[in-house]
Design an enzyme around this catalytic site. Structure first.
Site, PDB file in Angstrom:
ATOM      1  CB  SER A 179      72.439   5.822  -9.404  1.00 41.83           C
ATOM      2  OG  SER A 179      70.917   6.832 -10.931  1.00 41.83           O
ATOM      3  CG  HIS A 207      74.121   4.722  -5.540  1.00 39.34           C
ATOM      4  ND1 HIS A 207      75.659   5.114  -6.717  1.00 39.34           N
ATOM      5  CD2 HIS A 207      73.570   4.054  -6.852  1.00 39.34           C
ATOM      6  CE1 HIS A 207      75.446   4.457  -7.479  1.00 39.34           C
ATOM      7  NE2 HIS A 207      74.300   4.594  -8.071  1.00 39.34           N
ATOM      8  CE  LYS A 238      76.846   1.061  -8.976  1.00 36.94           C
ATOM      9  NZ  LYS A 238      77.263   1.911  -9.577  1.00 36.94           N
TER      10      LYS A 238
END
Ligand code: PLP
Length: 394
Positions: A179, A207, A238
């Site tokens: 991250s 991610h 995200k």
């Protein structure tokens, strides 16, 4: 007075240059933001594909509210298991190429819950040294012995696996895309080692999901490892532009979590609108590969531009570009100098990153325009020429 510790602790944070405050965003989450009353170009978001404000997600959420109302009313095991939860889990399993999936209220809750369910006293968790705070807390909560191996160091991992030979069970946990550094774990080799030493593998694709793999399913999909990774965890907040998290894996894994995982069991389930957004987001992620192509193009453009200007970026193949500064105060000064000129690249300090590695965490979005990237590069250039030498000579 007993409460004096609060002001003392705040003062200590101020003195160490580690004090944090909230910034206010007005309006939506785009490649520009209204931040504390000013428009800035946004290089500080995990909304990598730029779909957090997409009309299809908003329409899905509105339709779900019209049909199912706002709240879910209870936890999943009481009366909060609605049709949309099950629809989303079926879609996630298909997306991730697994037998089943289970939705969690957040990635943080997923990590602490999964780790403390699958490992306990007598077990060993082997954890990369740069794993996210939620993984670290999950290890602590599990009461298993945690062996932290140096970042992406396969020799270190193998040594730890040998050390854990007598443990009842071994569980390796790693992010796929880290991250704060944006680099990729050597996952295929990690899986080989896991098989050699009879260990389970858990990956955090917070991610990776949406960004990697031909249809955006993540790094595991890109490497064709779905059948060899027991636990694929990821978030919906995200690249998928919404909120929540999931684990994808076998039906039995999900059933065990439904029965044992405290952060799944003892919490009100996510509301219908959030499920509907995620369903729409997965459709978009799969059907619009051009977003991933645009994101890659933008990353390349900014990376090349920054290195031409003489900025050293860490090794990253993802939309997370770390510009390591070192000292926390200098890092925040650089971030402030950029922000003054309309470029928002958040400075990241300990404890989020190890001491002495404070950095700008610059993140790209598919929806950044070339004009925005060029503007950012000229601001970086100006800051470097004007203020950065002054900032660095502290
Ligand atoms: C690697 C990683 N895992 C887990 C999380 C937590 O996810 P969530 O924001 O859904 O709680 C984050 C993000 O904050 C993350 O970066």
């Amino acid at each position: 007075m007993v409460v004096d510790f609060i002001s003392k602790e705040l003062e200590a944070l101020q003195d160490a240059g580690l004090y944090r405050r909230l910034r206010r965003v007005e309006g939506d989450q785009g490649s520009t933001l209204m931040l504390d009353g000013r428009e800035v170009i946004n290089f500080s978001s995990n909304n990598y594909l730029g779909i957090a404000n997409h009309p299809a997600l908003a329409a899905a959420a509105k339709a779900a509210i019209d049909r199912y109302g706002c709240g879910s009313g209870a936890s999943r095991l009481i009366s909060g298991n609605m049709t949309l939860h099950e629809e989303l889990e079926a879609k996630l399993a298909q997306f991730k190429n697994t037998e089943a999936a289970l939705v969690f209220n957040s990635g943080f809750q997923a990590n602490i819950g999964i780790l403390s369910t699958l490992a306990g006293e007598g077990d060993a968790i082997l954890s990369d040294s740069l794993n996210h705070a939620s993984i670290i807390d999950g290890c602590r909560l599990s009461k298993a012995r945690t062996l932290v191996y140096a970042h992406c160091d396969l020799n270190g991992l193998e040594a730890a696996l040998k050390q854990a030979a007598s443990a009842r069970r071994r569980l390796i946990v790693t992010e796929t895309i880290f991250s704060m550094d944006g680099d990729e774990a050597p996952l295929a080799a990690v899986v080989d080692l896991a098989e050699k030493y009879d260990a389970m593998v858990m990956v955090d694709e917070a991610h990776g999901t949406g960004v990697f793999g031909a249809n955006g399913a993540g790094v595991v999909a890109k490497l064709g490892l779905a059948s060899r990774v027991l636990i694929q965890m990821g978030t919906l907040g995200k690249a998928l532009g919404g909120f929540g998290a999931y684990v994808a894996g076998s039906r039995e894994l999900c059933d065990l979590l439904i029965n044992r995982c405290r952060s799944f069991i003892f919490t009100t389930s996510l509301p219908p609108a959030v499920m509907a957004m995620a369903l729409a987001a997965i459709d978009l992620v799969q059907s619009e590969p051009q977003r991933r192509a645009a994101l890659r193009h933008n990353c390349q453009k900014l990376k090349t531009g920054l290195s031409r200007l003489g900025f050293e970026l860490g090794q990253s193949e993802s939309p997370i570009l770390p510009l390591i500064v070192g000292d926390a105060a200098r890092c925040m000064a650089l971030s402030a100098a950029l922000l003054d000129r309309g470029v928002f690249a958040q400075g990241i300090r300990p404890p989020t990153v190890p001491l002495g590695t404070s950095r700008l965490r610059i993140t790209l979005m598919a929806t950044h325009s070339m004009g925005q990237i060029e503007r950012a590069l000229s601001v970086f250039d100006e800051v470097k020429k004007r203020s950065w030498p002054a900032i660095t000579t502290s």
